[in-house]
Scaffold this motif. Structure first.
Motif, mmCIF file in Angstrom:
data_model
loop_
_atom_site.group_PDB
_atom_site.id
_atom_site.type_symbol
_atom_site.label_atom_id
_atom_site.label_comp_id
_atom_site.label_asym_id
_atom_site.label_seq_id
_atom_site.Cartn_x
_atom_site.Cartn_y
_atom_site.Cartn_z
ATOM 1 N N PHE A 151 1.059 -1.302 -0.098
ATOM 2 C CA PHE A 151 -0.162 -0.423 0.146
ATOM 3 C C PHE A 151 0.766 1.434 0.193
ATOM 4 C CE2 PHE A 151 -2.354 3.296 1.998
ATOM 5 C CZ PHE A 151 -3.703 3.613 1.147
ATOM 6 N N LYS A 152 1.368 0.728 0.908
ATOM 7 C CA LYS A 152 3.267 2.482 0.765
ATOM 8 C C LYS A 152 4.256 2.558 -0.176
ATOM 9 C CE LYS A 152 2.671 2.863 5.668
ATOM 10 N NZ LYS A 152 4.528 2.709 6.989
ATOM 11 N N TYR A 153 3.998 1.417 -0.566
ATOM 12 C CA TYR A 153 4.421 2.032 -2.418
ATOM 13 C C TYR A 153 3.492 2.052 -3.830
ATOM 14 C CZ TYR A 153 6.581 -0.256 -6.359
ATOM 15 O OH TYR A 153 7.555 -0.046 -8.112
ATOM 16 N N ALA A 154 2.754 2.119 -3.611
ATOM 17 C CA ALA A 154 1.608 2.908 -4.249
ATOM 18 C C ALA A 154 1.825 3.697 -3.959
ATOM 19 C CB ALA A 154 0.153 1.242 -3.910
ATOM 20 N N LEU A 155 1.032 4.166 -3.357
ATOM 21 C CA LEU A 155 1.004 6.374 -2.733
ATOM 22 C C LEU A 155 1.865 6.832 -3.689
ATOM 23 C CD1 LEU A 155 0.617 5.965 0.658
ATOM 24 C CD2 LEU A 155 -1.698 6.016 -0.901
ATOM 25 N N PHE A 156 2.951 6.081 -3.746
ATOM 26 C CA PHE A 156 4.638 6.451 -4.976
ATOM 27 C C PHE A 156 4.497 6.656 -6.824
ATOM 28 C CE2 PHE A 156 6.436 6.308 -1.277
ATOM 29 C CZ PHE A 156 7.090 7.466 -0.390
ATOM 30 N N LEU A 157 3.174 5.953 -6.593
ATOM 31 C CA LEU A 157 3.022 4.519 -8.445
ATOM 32 C C LEU A 157 2.011 6.427 -8.659
ATOM 33 C CD1 LEU A 157 3.151 1.298 -7.912
ATOM 34 C CD2 LEU A 157 5.382 2.663 -8.335
ATOM 35 N N TYR A 158 2.434 6.680 -9.922
ATOM 36 C CA TYR A 158 1.631 7.807 -10.967
ATOM 37 C C TYR A 158 1.275 7.035 -12.103
ATOM 38 C CZ TYR A 158 4.250 11.097 -8.950
ATOM 39 O OH TYR A 158 4.971 12.094 -7.680
ATOM 40 N N ASN A 159 1.666 5.200 -12.489
ATOM 41 C CA ASN A 159 0.835 4.668 -13.240
ATOM 42 C C ASN A 159 -0.722 4.009 -13.006
ATOM 43 O OD1 ASN A 159 0.194 1.931 -14.873
ATOM 44 N ND2 ASN A 159 2.121 2.902 -16.212
ATOM 45 N N CYS A 160 -1.722 4.078 -13.743
ATOM 46 C CA CYS A 160 -2.755 4.235 -12.030
ATOM 47 C C CYS A 160 -2.497 2.490 -12.472
ATOM 48 C CB CYS A 160 -4.403 4.445 -13.401
ATOM 49 S SG CYS A 160 -5.331 4.159 -12.333
ATOM 50 N N LYS A 161 -2.885 1.728 -13.831
ATOM 51 C CA LYS A 161 -2.433 -0.155 -13.933
ATOM 52 C C LYS A 161 -1.399 -0.270 -12.462
ATOM 53 C CE LYS A 161 -2.279 -3.463 -16.818
ATOM 54 N NZ LYS A 161 -2.472 -4.015 -17.908
ATOM 55 N N GLU A 162 -0.391 0.330 -12.373
ATOM 56 C CA GLU A 162 0.654 -0.565 -11.466
ATOM 57 C C GLU A 162 -0.035 -0.305 -10.325
ATOM 58 O OE1 GLU A 162 5.127 -0.668 -10.216
ATOM 59 O OE2 GLU A 162 4.476 0.950 -11.599
ATOM 60 N N LYS A 163 -0.872 1.187 -9.362
ATOM 61 C CA LYS A 163 -1.113 1.700 -8.996
ATOM 62 C C LYS A 163 -1.876 0.405 -7.869
ATOM 63 C CE LYS A 163 -2.898 5.928 -6.074
ATOM 64 N NZ LYS A 163 -0.817 6.534 -5.872
ATOM 65 N N ILE A 164 -3.112 -0.018 -8.701
ATOM 66 C CA ILE A 164 -4.493 -0.296 -7.837
ATOM 67 C C ILE A 164 -3.966 -1.677 -8.245
ATOM 68 C CG2 ILE A 164 -6.560 -0.929 -9.246
ATOM 69 C CD1 ILE A 164 -6.150 1.770 -8.085
ATOM 70 N N TYR A 165 -2.508 -2.016 -8.716
ATOM 71 C CA TYR A 165 -2.198 -3.131 -9.113
ATOM 72 C C TYR A 165 -2.180 -4.150 -7.173
ATOM 73 C CZ TYR A 165 0.879 -7.576 -8.978
ATOM 74 O OH TYR A 165 1.410 -8.555 -8.525
#
Length: 226
Positions: A151-165
């Motif tokens: 979850f914390k890694y996702a907060l750093f991501l801008y790519n929507c697909k990767e973030k949701i993954y």
């Protein structure tokens, strides 16, 4: 007769020592299990209060626990990480010691302790303002399978697909903040197909997983989404 008496006393001492070691091992094992289980679903503040409440309710000696963790920190990465957490949040100490916490976390993180990597990321992000290294640490925790790390890694991501993954990976493993986010993503169709039934399902999982959530909070979330 004197030798017999001394032998008996030595035997009693050995038995008492073994009993104490067994109690100490059980105590630390229980605390480690509680600590790591709680990190899978909650933020640090709740993990901290859970640990402190458990120690208080069971009338354990905090100073003795810290001594046991100190004795085991070189041979047990779990003990090193937990002792780091105690220093991080000043549990049993007059104040917190972030540098000592960082070194203990790093010792455990270098040996692939997933939660230690999360804490390394936290300290890089908050106290060292090094977001690149924070992101790397969270990613490592995510790849090691920790839901909070994902979850914390996702907060750093801008790519929507990767973030949701990564948010979904976290939610599926029970991290409550991710479950709440997935409810919103499904309701608004952000990165996933819009699906109010799935949104409600995630919201119910969040509610079940978070007994501390007030009825007012849950009602506001429900009406916000629906």
């Amino acid at each position: 007769m004197l030798n017999s008496s001394n032998d008996s006393e030595n035997e009693i001492t050995i038995i008492n020592t073994d009993e104490q070691k067994s109690k100490d091992n059980k105590l630390i094992d229980q605390l480690i299990i509680l600590y790591y289980q709680q990190t899978l679903i909650d933020w640090d503040s709740t993990v901290q209060s859970t640990i402190e409440d458990w120690i208080f309710k069971n009338k354990h000696n905090l100073e003795h626990i810290i001594n046991l963790l100190e004795q085991r920190k070189e041979t047990s990465i779990e003990c090193a990480c937990l002792l780091g957490f105690f220093h991080h949040y000043g549990i049993g100490f007059e104040t917190y010691n972030l540098e000592e916490a960082f070194q203990l976390y790093k010792h455990a993180a270098d040996k692939d302790d997933s939660f230690a990597n999360i804490q390394i990321g936290e300290l890089y992000q908050i106290t060292k303002t090094n977001h690149v290294k924070a992101k790397e640490a969270y990613k490592r925790a995510a790849l090691l399978g920790h839901p909070q790390g994902a979850f914390k890694y996702a907060l750093f991501l801008y790519n929507c697909k990767e973030k949701i993954y990564w948010v979904q990976a976290s939610a599926e493993k029970g991290f409550e903040a991710a479950q709440r986010d997935m409810a919103g993503h499904c309701h608004y169709g952000y990165g996933v197909l819009k699906d109010d039934h799935r949104a409600l399902s995630w919201l119910l999982k969040y509610s079940k997983n978070n007994p501390r959530a007030s009825s007012d909070e849950l009602m506001s979330l429900y009406f916000y989404y629906y």
